[in-house]
Design an enzyme around this catalytic site. Structure first.
Site, PDB file in Angstrom:
ATOM      1  N   CYS A   1       0.857  -1.196   0.000  1.00 46.49           N
ATOM      2  CA  CYS A   1       0.000   0.000   0.000  1.00 46.49           C
ATOM      3  C   CYS A   1       0.889   1.241   0.000  1.00 46.49           C
ATOM      4  O   CYS A   1       1.296   1.714   1.070  1.00 46.49           O
ATOM      5  CB  CYS A   1      -0.924  -0.003   1.211  1.00 46.49           C
ATOM      6  SG  CYS A   1      -2.007   1.452   1.286  1.00 46.49           S
TER       7      CYS A   1
ATOM      8  N   PHE B   1       0.339   4.398  -0.470  1.00 46.29           N
ATOM      9  CA  PHE B   1      -0.220   5.544   0.257  1.00 46.29           C
ATOM     10  C   PHE B   1       0.093   5.426   1.743  1.00 46.29           C
ATOM     11  O   PHE B   1       0.560   6.380   2.372  1.00 46.29           O
ATOM     12  CB  PHE B   1      -1.732   5.613   0.021  1.00 46.29           C
ATOM     13  CG  PHE B   1      -2.384   6.827   0.611  1.00 46.29           C
ATOM     14  CD1 PHE B   1      -2.661   7.935  -0.179  1.00 46.29           C
ATOM     15  CD2 PHE B   1      -2.733   6.882   1.955  1.00 46.29           C
ATOM     16  CE1 PHE B   1      -3.247   9.078   0.360  1.00 46.29           C
ATOM     17  CE2 PHE B   1      -3.322   8.014   2.511  1.00 46.29           C
ATOM     18  CZ  PHE B   1      -3.582   9.112   1.706  1.00 46.29           C
ATOM     19  N   CYS B   2      -0.164   4.258   2.320  1.00 45.23           N
ATOM     20  CA  CYS B   2       0.048   4.078   3.759  1.00 45.23           C
ATOM     21  C   CYS B   2       1.524   3.974   4.113  1.00 45.23           C
ATOM     22  O   CYS B   2       1.934   4.392   5.208  1.00 45.23           O
ATOM     23  CB  CYS B   2      -0.720   2.858   4.250  1.00 45.23           C
ATOM     24  SG  CYS B   2      -2.516   3.044   4.143  1.00 45.23           S
ATOM     25  N   VAL B   3       2.347   3.439   3.217  1.00 44.05           N
ATOM     26  CA  VAL B   3       3.792   3.434   3.461  1.00 44.05           C
ATOM     27  C   VAL B   3       4.286   4.866   3.569  1.00 44.05           C
ATOM     28  O   VAL B   3       5.047   5.219   4.487  1.00 44.05           O
ATOM     29  CB  VAL B   3       4.530   2.674   2.339  1.00 44.05           C
ATOM     30  CG1 VAL B   3       6.044   2.912   2.430  1.00 44.05           C
ATOM     31  CG2 VAL B   3       4.239   1.179   2.434  1.00 44.05           C
TER      32      VAL B   3
ATOM     33  N   HIS C   1       3.117   6.414   6.998  1.00 40.37           N
ATOM     34  CA  HIS C   1       3.821   5.997   8.205  1.00 40.37           C
ATOM     35  C   HIS C   1       5.290   6.398   8.176  1.00 40.37           C
ATOM     36  O   HIS C   1       5.889   6.616   9.238  1.00 40.37           O
ATOM     37  CB  HIS C   1       3.636   4.496   8.425  1.00 40.37           C
ATOM     38  CG  HIS C   1       2.223   4.155   8.742  1.00 40.37           C
ATOM     39  ND1 HIS C   1       1.596   4.593   9.881  1.00 40.37           N
ATOM     40  CD2 HIS C   1       1.284   3.471   8.039  1.00 40.37           C
ATOM     41  CE1 HIS C   1       0.346   4.185   9.877  1.00 40.37           C
ATOM     42  NE2 HIS C   1       0.128   3.507   8.767  1.00 40.37           N
TER      43      HIS C   1
END
Length: 364
Positions: A100, A102-104, A107
């Site tokens: 993912c 976007f989520c990498v 975070h």
């Protein structure tokens, strides 16, 4: 009239419509939210430092999902027990395992916001954190996608921190799938670095929020009643979260996501559940015989949302998103598939948690 050619009006240049982060849906802008939604955004701005986090905004088309998804993330990652840095490493590990982007990016930015630049760059670069504890958390979180993985046999945190760590992992197994299915890949424009973002006023607000620990349980007032909150009803609350705000948040999201089953026939529900139950954690191959065909578009979308949300195409959505289906329905169907995968992961983590003696659950 002179007989000479008259000047023709020139078409006015049309201003390009900025691309939003959202694919397939058109959620109400947060600044137009009222009532409970407005209160949720206000809490996100204070506790998360991001007033309009896209993975939650896209869920606002289905208010039943909006509050529980936020509550699970808030009560585990932000307000739950355990090291904030350790839980961010876990969330980053899950996002890498689920592919993912976007989520990498998100975070990585969160770790930079708390001064953990080297740790973030090491993990996103495919390296192993120098700190043994962070290395163990990362390996555990990345393995959480694979039921039965040996890395799950001994948990890398204290028993008292289980709700924080396991809740964070499950929250992001859900959020990753929502983001991959319904958002565009990029969080930051190409060439923009996390440190560039953090120099902006928005970045400073994020860094300040990441240095605070919100009050546990403050998101639960937004949740609908569940068996967890009714002493006269049996509860399915997970043992790893017992007695913490993470338990009612998880149960509320499970109840809301299960509503999406009603968008499928019983035959399609059985097909989707059987496919997810048989999943071994691997990313599906290009030739994927188990994937329902275009003649079963609802089942196809739900299976993709569960196991490979990044492979959902415009054609897949268009084949199903016809009247009377709406954005609300699409978000619910994607959430249904996504949470089936979360439950598959949760069963494996809970089994490992139950099977490890209490002494083996503590940090080395």
């Amino acid at each position: 009239m002179t007989g000479q050619p008259q000047p023709q009006p020139q078409p006015q240049a049309q201003a390009a419509t900025p691309r939003t982060p959202y694919r397939y849906t058109d959620p109400t802008p947060p600044q137009e939210a009222t009532g409970t939604a407005a209160e949720l955004y206000a809490q996100m701005a204070v506790d998360f430092g991001i007033p309009e986090p896209a993975p939650f905004v896209v869920l606002s088309s289905a208010p039943e999902l909006f509050a529980p998804a936020w509550a699970l993330m808030r009560e585990s990652l932000l307000a739950g027990p355990g090291s904030r840095t350790g839980k961010k490493v876990a969330a980053l590990g899950v996002s890498l395992a689920n592919r993912c982007p976007f989520c990498v990016d998100a975070h990585t930015l969160l770790l930079h916001a708390t001064g953990e630049r080297d740790l973030a760059d090491t993990v996103t670069g495919g390296g192993v954190p120098e700190t043994v504890q962070h290395a163990r958390v990362l390996a555990w979180a990345q393995a959480s996608r694979t039921p039965g993985a040996p890395e799950l046999a001994q948990v890398p945190f204290a028993a008292a921190d289980a709700a924080g760590y396991i809740g964070t992992v499950l929250a992001f197994h859900f959020i990753n799938r929502i983001a991959s299915a319904l958002l565009h890949d990029e969080l930051m424009p190409e060439g923009v670095r996390p440190q560039d973002v953090l120099r902006s006023p928005a970045g400073e607000a994020l860094a300040q929020a990441m240095r605070r620990t919100p009050e546990p349980g403050a998101s639960l007032r937004f949740l609908p009643p569940t068996p967890q909150s009714d002493p006269n009803q049996p509860s399915n609350a997970p043992s790893w979260a017992a007695g913490t705000p993470v338990a009612p948040a998880y149960e509320a999201l499970r109840a809301a996501a299960s509503m999406g089953a009603g968008l499928l026939s019983e035959e399609d529900q059985a097909l989707v559940r059987g496919t997810v139950d048989g999943w071994d954690g691997a990313h599906p191959p290009l030739h994927w015989p188990e994937l329902p065909g275009a003649d079963r578009p609802g089942a196809r979308l739900a299976v993709l949302a569960a196991l490979a949300p990044y492979r959902i195409t415009e054609e897949d959505v268009a084949a199903w998103l016809t009247p009377p289906h709406t954005d609300h329905c699409l978000v619910h169907l994607v959430a249904y598939g996504a949470f089936l995968a979360v439950e598959r992961v949760e069963r494996a983590l809970a089994a490992a948690w139950t099977g490890v003696p209490a002494a083996g659950r503590t940090r080395p």
